[in-house]
Design an enzyme around this catalytic site. Sequence first.
Site, PDB file in Angstrom:
ATOM      1  N   ASP A 185     -45.492 -39.702 -60.980  1.00 19.46           N
ATOM      2  CA  ASP A 185     -46.936 -39.631 -61.064  1.00 19.46           C
ATOM      3  C   ASP A 185     -47.260 -38.676 -62.219  1.00 19.46           C
ATOM      4  OD1 ASP A 185     -49.645 -39.846 -60.690  1.00 19.46           O
ATOM      5  OD2 ASP A 185     -49.578 -39.557 -58.524  1.00 19.46           O
TER       6      ASP A 185
HETATM    7  C1  BGC Z   1     -52.683 -40.738 -59.764  1.00 14.48           C
HETATM    8  C2  BGC Z   1     -51.976 -42.064 -59.915  1.00 14.48           C
HETATM    9  C3  BGC Z   1     -52.434 -42.733 -61.180  1.00 14.48           C
HETATM   10  C4  BGC Z   1     -52.159 -41.809 -62.360  1.00 14.48           C
HETATM   11  C5  BGC Z   1     -52.535 -42.390 -63.701  1.00 14.48           C
HETATM   12  C6  BGC Z   1     -52.600 -39.888 -61.008  1.00 14.48           C
HETATM   13  O1  BGC Z   1     -53.459 -38.811 -60.901  1.00 14.48           O
HETATM   14  O2  BGC Z   1     -52.159 -40.050 -58.660  1.00 14.48           O
HETATM   15  O3  BGC Z   1     -52.224 -42.870 -58.804  1.00 14.48           O
HETATM   16  O4  BGC Z   1     -51.791 -43.959 -61.348  1.00 14.48           O
HETATM   17  O5  BGC Z   1     -52.899 -40.617 -62.161  1.00 14.48           O
HETATM   18  O6  BGC Z   1     -53.890 -42.463 -63.863  1.00 14.48           O
END
Ligand code: BGC
Length: 761
Positions: free
Chosen positions: A308
């Site tokens: 993530d």
């Molecule tokens: C989130 C993810 C997301 C990523 C990219 C993160 O803050 O937890 O679910 O895909 O950002 O935007």
Amino acid sequence: MPSVSRGGVAGPALMIHVSQTGDPMKTKMRTLLLLCAAVVGSCDAPLFARSAARTVAPAEAAADRWAAETEARMTDDERFSLIHGFMALRIPGFGDPNLVWPDDVVPGAGYVPGVARLGVPSLRETDASLGVTNPFGIRKDDTATALPAGLALGATFDPEMARRGGTLVAQEARARGFNVLLGGGINLTRDPRNGRNFEYISEDPLLSGLMGGAAIRGTQEAGVIATAKHFALNSNETNRHTWNATIDEAPLRESDLLAFQIAIETGKPGSIMCAYNLVNGAKACGNDFLLNRVLKQDWRYKGWVMSDWGAVSAADFAIKGLDQQSGDQLDKQIWFDAPLKAKLADGSFDRTRLSDMVRRILRSMKAVGVTDWSQQAPVDMAAHAATALEVARRGIVLLKNEGVLPIAATARTIAVIGEKAQIGVLSGGGSSQGLPPKGWAASDPIGGSGQMGSWRIARWFAGAPTDALAAAAPQAKVEFDPGLSPQAAAAVAARADVAIVFVNKYEVEGFDSPDLALPRGQDAIVAAVAKANPNTIVVLQTGNPIAMPWRDQVKAILAAWYPGQEGAQAIADVLTGKVNPSGRLPITFPMGVEQLPRTTIPSFGTPENTPVTVAMNEGADVGYRWFARKGLTPMYAFGHGLTYTDFAYSGLRVRGGRTVTATVTVRNTGKLAGADVPQLYLRSIDGVVEPRLLAFGRVELAPGEQRTVTLVADPRLLARYDTAAGAWHIKRGRYALAVAKSASDPVLTGVVDLRARNLPR
Ligand code: BGC
């Protein structure tokens, strides 16, 4: 004899007897295969294995071969360039504003450069499962279909709907040049105060796994790599980077991990995104047990694990099973560049592991086809809007109805009360926030402390419930009141035949709710309206269950979740009876927080990144299982949902053997066409309460029509995970079953005796 006017497989774990034309043996084999293919994991029969091997193996072998050959031709610099990428946003706080972007960057969530000389495309990544996002309007005026919340999709109990949704988002992603979709969200909704539950599907591993897997399959059928996230136990947003969830292995395998396992088997996602939180003391993205042991060794997962965004805190996460560092400017360092290169040089990071990381990425590219993109047919936005409408219609759950719905054609005045019901419908916030073609009707900056404060803007999708209702009930005058004061709302309600109150609760990534209460005095508005008008209906636009102190004072309650860009229409269709509601709750509505495993959220209110260890004492007993185990009566049970017709069940036959099979006849005994969701539950083993959803179906029936359906359990749901043996074990015993209308509404019951047996995985 049941009537068989429409045949086919209508649900993942549902087989409908088809009228047999031609060779009956062939028909039987085909039906069995369809069923087994749909209930992935339930078929350890050699018949299925042989068939799957014939169709899948050559493509997978070709992907393996290409990945190995291509990786072998790479330089180390090329290898390292593939294992980290940046967040493709040029906004303050997102890295060096002067960094020169490669030409093929599509601004959005992420970018990883490719290796052109070897035909390796860059990875261009976008959020997510509710539609292609456009964070901070980075792509000027770029709008995309905005689907209802994941919980609405879960409420459809309809994997085909999920597949269509997955394809829809992928086609729109691909039209913009994105080849990786950062969805879907498979986490179980362990806590009804979690700010991201609206992105997830349900509290149940089978439902989340099958629906999530179907969405992933749909995405990848459109040639876009799907990502199952957030692996694992990302159950809360409070201190999400420092939240350490502790749980024993067996209950973890039987709950959150089982949801991922089923989703992976069903959809074969090219990538998995590990979570921010820690699991049993180790960060999920540097968690040897989760990544190396469970995912790659036990499940033989062949794709890659991406982090993530901002979830990596050391180079040795690569050794622990992480294959790619995403959004690398959000971490303290680009760990998967110089620091990992240094480890390669000093021998503490193995070269074969570097190759493995790269090959996994390449393999998924080839397997899903992003290496071989040809021209895509133009995206049909009208058809996509129709799908968004259909998901919303099927996902709306009628919780209560005392004869007031559908709204009578004789109603002359309809009062519509509630914030912004005259302009739009609410959506959930954070990285999944969509911008639909008709735009946002309103944006309310809410703010708050911490990293996600700037993402916390409540957006309302254009399309007003008042307008949709006026069109759907042309005989009536629709009168609006914003619901600012109980007296004013009551006055408008008092002069109407029917009063509809829209209550709203905004949820957003990065924040949990401390409780289940509606904000801003909305309870008082409902109570005042209910007192003024005996025909009061409440429409919930929420990303979670909520407390409803006024529940007994109103005549009807409808959970519309965040209903997406066509939400106003869908709500009006259900209220006026154009659509017969068929949604079922994918999450238990508790009476209040006192019924939850944790009455308060540990560390809620502390400064962001305060370390906290949270024992998941409920173990595998998430949602309805917790309620059953504790003998608690929820406000509305998992699986509950009313319709405007009636369905009766008869002729239940249950069979044991390698798994449990139930056959039941569903009959529409009412006056309207509608869809029913028969649910097969395990209730107890040898008298010990063990509630588990074993299978479900969705069957559409005309008035008077009946259909015999066969529900086949995924055998893992009859088993417990035996940690010592590293296998699922079904114990010998008497298994009590029910075909039910919800987790707490068994209609027909039966028992089977099962022999002891170990399952392969
Ligand atoms: C989130 C993810 C997301 C990523 C990219 C993160 O803050 O937890 O679910 O895909 O950002 O935007």
